[in-house]
Write a protein that holds these residues in place. Structure first.
Motif, PDB file in Angstrom:
ATOM      1  N   ARG A  77       0.833  -1.205   0.000  1.00 12.46           N
ATOM      2  CA  ARG A  77       0.000   0.000   0.000  1.00 12.46           C
ATOM      3  C   ARG A  77       0.868   1.256   0.000  1.00 12.46           C
ATOM      4  O   ARG A  77       0.575   2.228  -0.696  1.00 12.46           O
ATOM      5  CB  ARG A  77      -0.926  -0.017   1.220  1.00 12.46           C
ATOM      6  CG  ARG A  77      -2.077  -1.030   1.099  1.00 12.46           C
ATOM      7  CD  ARG A  77      -3.153  -0.745   2.136  1.00 12.46           C
ATOM      8  NE  ARG A  77      -2.662  -0.909   3.497  1.00 12.46           N
ATOM      9  CZ  ARG A  77      -2.752  -2.032   4.196  1.00 12.46           C
ATOM     10  NH1 ARG A  77      -3.315  -3.090   3.652  1.00 12.46           N
ATOM     11  NH2 ARG A  77      -2.291  -2.097   5.424  1.00 12.46           N
ATOM     12  N   ASP A  78       1.953   1.231   0.785  1.00  8.18           N
ATOM     13  CA  ASP A  78       2.851   2.381   0.820  1.00  8.18           C
ATOM     14  C   ASP A  78       3.545   2.581  -0.526  1.00  8.18           C
ATOM     15  O   ASP A  78       3.643   3.711  -1.027  1.00  8.18           O
ATOM     16  CB  ASP A  78       3.896   2.164   1.914  1.00  8.18           C
ATOM     17  CG  ASP A  78       4.922   3.292   1.967  1.00  8.18           C
ATOM     18  OD1 ASP A  78       4.601   4.357   2.526  1.00  8.18           O
ATOM     19  OD2 ASP A  78       6.034   3.087   1.435  1.00  8.18           O
ATOM     20  N   ALA A  79       4.014   1.476  -1.141  1.00  3.89           N
ATOM     21  CA  ALA A  79       4.753   1.579  -2.395  1.00  3.89           C
ATOM     22  C   ALA A  79       3.866   1.988  -3.558  1.00  3.89           C
ATOM     23  O   ALA A  79       4.297   2.707  -4.462  1.00  3.89           O
ATOM     24  CB  ALA A  79       5.434   0.251  -2.701  1.00  3.89           C
ATOM     25  N   VAL A  80       2.624   1.536  -3.543  1.00  5.00           N
ATOM     26  CA  VAL A  80       1.717   1.818  -4.665  1.00  5.00           C
ATOM     27  C   VAL A  80       1.155   3.230  -4.570  1.00  5.00           C
ATOM     28  O   VAL A  80       1.033   3.944  -5.568  1.00  5.00           O
ATOM     29  CB  VAL A  80       0.585   0.778  -4.710  1.00  5.00           C
ATOM     30  CG1 VAL A  80      -0.522   1.203  -5.674  1.00  5.00           C
ATOM     31  CG2 VAL A  80       1.138  -0.581  -5.130  1.00  5.00           C
ATOM     32  N   HIS A  81       0.826   3.627  -3.342  1.00  2.48           N
ATOM     33  CA  HIS A  81       0.108   4.907  -3.187  1.00  2.48           C
ATOM     34  C   HIS A  81       1.007   6.056  -2.772  1.00  2.48           C
ATOM     35  O   HIS A  81       0.601   7.197  -2.849  1.00  2.48           O
ATOM     36  CB  HIS A  81      -1.014   4.744  -2.165  1.00  2.48           C
ATOM     37  CG  HIS A  81      -2.030   3.714  -2.550  1.00  2.48           C
ATOM     38  ND1 HIS A  81      -2.771   3.791  -3.720  1.00  2.48           N
ATOM     39  CD2 HIS A  81      -2.400   2.554  -1.952  1.00  2.48           C
ATOM     40  CE1 HIS A  81      -3.557   2.739  -3.801  1.00  2.48           C
ATOM     41  NE2 HIS A  81      -3.364   1.976  -2.758  1.00  2.48           N
TER      42      HIS A  81
END
Length: 359
Positions: A355-359
């Motif tokens: 979630r951190d890497a994508v968003h």
């Protein structure tokens, strides 16, 4: 630095203290099973055992690793590629258009441990006088309609180390198997130690930091990744000992549970046909679809999550521009850890990292 989580299952150090399992999963106790070092060797030996040879052709999926294609070509066969449907089943209409007098077999891949409809394709091959080759390299322990994946093919191949933390090891099963290749007299202590270290590095950031001097990062070279190597090379002498203590079929249940937890957190990123996990699946990895996977992977590594860049480079024999479905998967698919050695806290870290890497 966080503990390291990899798609590849590590080997618990306590394996040597475990009691031997009373029986081993299919196909290891079948009389027509052979254990070899690598699945590409199983393919090379197996197609020869089927009587296939120079000039014969095989229908092969365009979305592939590349080592299986190299093994077929090195055995003298020719590949006719098909693109598959959105559910990664072969398209009957596409296959019919590829049939020719020299086509002798259909190569069916159970991608990421999700079983394809083996019974249907067994009947399809029988109706056309074709052999069925089942690639279960990523699908050991998977079942389809209650039967082990690989039990309906004229040849089936399995990668043992993709399910359990062995340094290497593969198996083939067929009606007339090749002669046993034996065992490498060396114990493989070094490779086993690395597998144990990977298990420890997944639980301790101190261990992971301490192993830094021994880790090597090399530029990806497809020709080395696809290479057949020596098909006569046997597995390590310790492989049967470890297999007898590690090959618990319950690992498939744990993998499904881990997959479902990640699915509840990251389901919107999962491509078809992997957005649901059946009771027969034995997931090798948790796939997500992202537009910029080249930048996603280093962001995940910052969280200690080492994703797998799934099959970005096809075998050079594939005219990749003719297969848009496979090209799309190559450009966007990343595999995340889902193996049975993960803890709930590990899975939550994986979900948070994505979630951190994508968003």
């Amino acid at each position: 630095m966080r503990p390291r989580l990899s798609v590849w299952p590590p080997l618990p150090p306590n394996v040597y203290l475990r009691r031997p399992l009373p029986s081993l999963p299919f196909p290891l106790e079948e009389a027509n099973c052979r254990v070899v070092a690598w699945a590409r060797h199983a393919i090379w030996h197996g197609v020869k055992g089927l009587g296939l040879g120079p000039g014969d052709e095989v229908l092969v999926p365009a979305w592939h690793h590349g080592s299986e294609v190299e093994a077929l070509l090195r055995a003298g066969l020719r590949c006719r590629f098909y693109d598959s449907t959105a559910r990664l089943e072969p398209d009957p209409a596409e296959l019919e258009g590829l049939l020719a007098p020299r086509v002798r077999a259909l190569y069916l891949t159970h991608s990421l441990g999700f079983p394809r409809d083996s019974r249907h394709w067994r009947e399809w091959c029988d109706a056309r006088g074709l052999l069925l080759i089942e690639d279960a390299a990523q699908a050991w322990l998977a079942t389809c309609e209650g039967r082990p994946v690989g039990s309906l093919g004229d040849l089936a191949v399995f990668c043992l180390y993709k399910t359990f933390g062995l340094p290497e090891g593969a198996a083939l099963v067929q009606g007339s198997p090749p002669e046993p290749v034996g065992l490498d007299p060396r114990t493989g202590i070094g490779p086993l130690a690395r597998q144990h270290a990977m298990w420890c590095a997944g639980r301790s950031s101190v261990v992971y930091a301490a192993t830094a001097p021994f880790r090597r990062t090399a530029r990806y070279e497809p020709e080395l990744d696809f290479a057949l190597r020596d098909p006569s090379s046997p597995p390590w002498a310790t492989t049967p000992f470890v297999l007898r203590r590690i090959s618990d079929p319950a690992a498939a249940d744990l993998r499904r549970d881990n997959y479902r937890l990640l699915l509840s957190r990251l389901g919107e990123l999962v491509p078809e046909p992997f957005h649901d996990v059946t009771d027969g699946a034995s997931p090798f990895a948790f796939p997500i679809e992202v537009e910029a996977k080249g930048s996603l992977l280093p962001r995940l590594r910052a969280w200690g999550v080492h994703g797998l860049d799934l099959w970005s480079v096809p075998h050079p024999s594939l005219a990749h521009e003719r297969f848009p479905g496979a090209a799309r998967r190559r450009a966007t698919t990343v595999g995340l850890p889902v193996h049975q050695e993960l803890r709930t806290s590990d899975l939550e870290r994986i979900a948070t990292a994505v979630r951190d890497a994508v968003h």
